[in-house]
Design a protein around this motif. Structure first.
Motif, mmCIF file in Angstrom:
data_model
loop_
_atom_site.group_PDB
_atom_site.id
_atom_site.type_symbol
_atom_site.label_atom_id
_atom_site.label_comp_id
_atom_site.label_asym_id
_atom_site.label_seq_id
_atom_site.Cartn_x
_atom_site.Cartn_y
_atom_site.Cartn_z
ATOM 1 N N GLY A 95 46.754 41.908 42.606
ATOM 2 C CA GLY A 95 46.078 41.347 43.769
ATOM 3 C C GLY A 95 45.544 39.948 43.597
ATOM 4 O O GLY A 95 44.814 39.451 44.470
ATOM 5 N N ALA A 96 45.868 39.261 42.496
ATOM 6 C CA ALA A 96 45.346 37.916 42.262
ATOM 7 C C ALA A 96 45.708 36.972 43.403
ATOM 8 O O ALA A 96 46.851 36.927 43.853
ATOM 9 N N HIS A 97 44.715 36.204 43.845
ATOM 10 C CA HIS A 97 44.960 35.219 44.900
ATOM 11 C C HIS A 97 45.773 34.031 44.385
ATOM 12 O O HIS A 97 46.411 33.327 45.184
ATOM 13 N N ASN A 98 45.710 33.785 43.099
ATOM 14 C CA ASN A 98 46.385 32.641 42.495
ATOM 15 C C ASN A 98 46.562 32.923 41.003
ATOM 16 O O ASN A 98 46.001 33.897 40.485
ATOM 17 N N ILE A 99 47.302 32.077 40.334
ATOM 18 C CA ILE A 99 47.418 32.137 38.879
ATOM 19 C C ILE A 99 46.649 30.946 38.319
ATOM 20 O O ILE A 99 46.965 29.786 38.606
ATOM 21 N N ASN A 100 45.633 31.267 37.530
ATOM 22 C CA ASN A 100 44.636 30.309 37.066
ATOM 23 C C ASN A 100 44.857 30.060 35.573
ATOM 24 O O ASN A 100 44.509 30.892 34.736
#
Length: 289
Positions: free
Chosen positions: A95-100
């Motif tokens: 469910g990550a909104h982005n890859i950080n």
């Protein structure tokens, strides 16, 4: 490879298994943790979390680093490019909104390879700000959100605290390149889709440095172009001495906030004093790696 990725351009030979140069890292990515991170800026963490991948090693030597276990002591596990890609995909499935990407600079070329084909979520380049413009240009089109620190405008502090007297010149040029690539920030449904968020960690006794950083931000970017994040989470590390042995005072932080407001910097975030807690540093235990 003969490494010139960061401003130190030390020319070290970094192989897949042997590290060298300033960062002492091999060419193969070394990762200490992969997780959904809920303590970034609200537009980064969102409701489900940012897919943070913490890389080992660093191009700086910040004496106050809260991630010293991985930045200085270089704890972590070597992973292949294909495994790194899998880690990205696993975080997205969670469910990550982005890859950080946290402190990815020593592994920029491997990360570049792992980002092909493009991911279905934005990629965040989360960095101490000490970057080479030439390296950033190789990442063009692969990174949507740039999350650099701007730690210092004072070269004496940069040299004393991070071992990089040329920090401001390098970081300022890097941030301008980041903005050239990403353009003005775009937030949709509370989440950043592209743009630059400039972070500054207020250090004890360094209010003048913070003011000089904010002067540069206000003089460089117009409203709507870049976000600014004033951070209060400084926590003294074991062995800290002098000014760094204490936390930022309420008076220092209120003065920094007032200065920020007087400059008209309204696009961004301010932490409150409760953020200066050790539990904001994750456990580096190879989870998710």
């Amino acid at each position: 490879m003969i490494c010139t990725l960061c401003p130190r351009r030390c020319g070290a030979e970094r192989t897949e298994t042997a590290g060298g140069g300033f960062c002492k890292m091999p060419g193969t990515p070394v990762v200490a943790r992969a997780m959904l991170h809920h303590w970034e800026e609200p537009c980064v963490s969102g409701t489900r979390g940012s897919g943070a991948v913490f890389f080992s090693g660093c191009t700086l030597r910040c004496v106050f680093c809260q991630n010293g276990e991985i930045s200085r002591r270089r704890f972590g596990k070597s992973v292949s490019v294909s495994r790194l890609r899998e880690i990205f995909e696993e975080l997205i499935d969670q469910g990550a909104h982005n890859i950080n990407l946290v402190s990815p600079t020593p592994f920029a070329m491997a990360v570049l390879e792992a980002l092909e084909p493009p991911l279905p979520v934005p990629v965040v380049w989360n960095t101490g700000g000490y970057e080479r413009v030439e390296t950033l240009r190789r990442l063009e089109g692969k990174v949507q959100v740039w999350l650099p620190d701007l730690k210092y405008a004072d070269s004496r502090l940069a040299r004393e605290y991070s071992g990089a007297g040329d920090y401001f010149e390098a970081a300022a040029a890097a941030i301008l390149e980041m903005h050239r690539q990403a353009g003005d920030y775009v937030i949709e449904d509370g989440l950043i889709r592209r743009g630059v968020i400039i972070r500054h960690l207020l250090l004890p006794g360094a209010l003048d440095n913070a003011k000089a950083v904010m002067d540069w931000v206000a003089g460089t970017f117009r409203p709507g172009q870049a976000l600014f994040s004033l951070m209060s989470q400084y926590t003294p590390q074991p062995g800290a001495s002098g000014l760094l042995a204490r936390r930022v005072t309420g008076g220092e932080y209120r003065a920094a906030l007032a200065y920020m407001e007087n400059l008209g910097i309204a696009d961004g975030y301010c932490q409150d004093s409760s953020s200066a807690r050790e539990e904001y540093t994750p456990a580096f235990d190879l989870s998710g790696v």
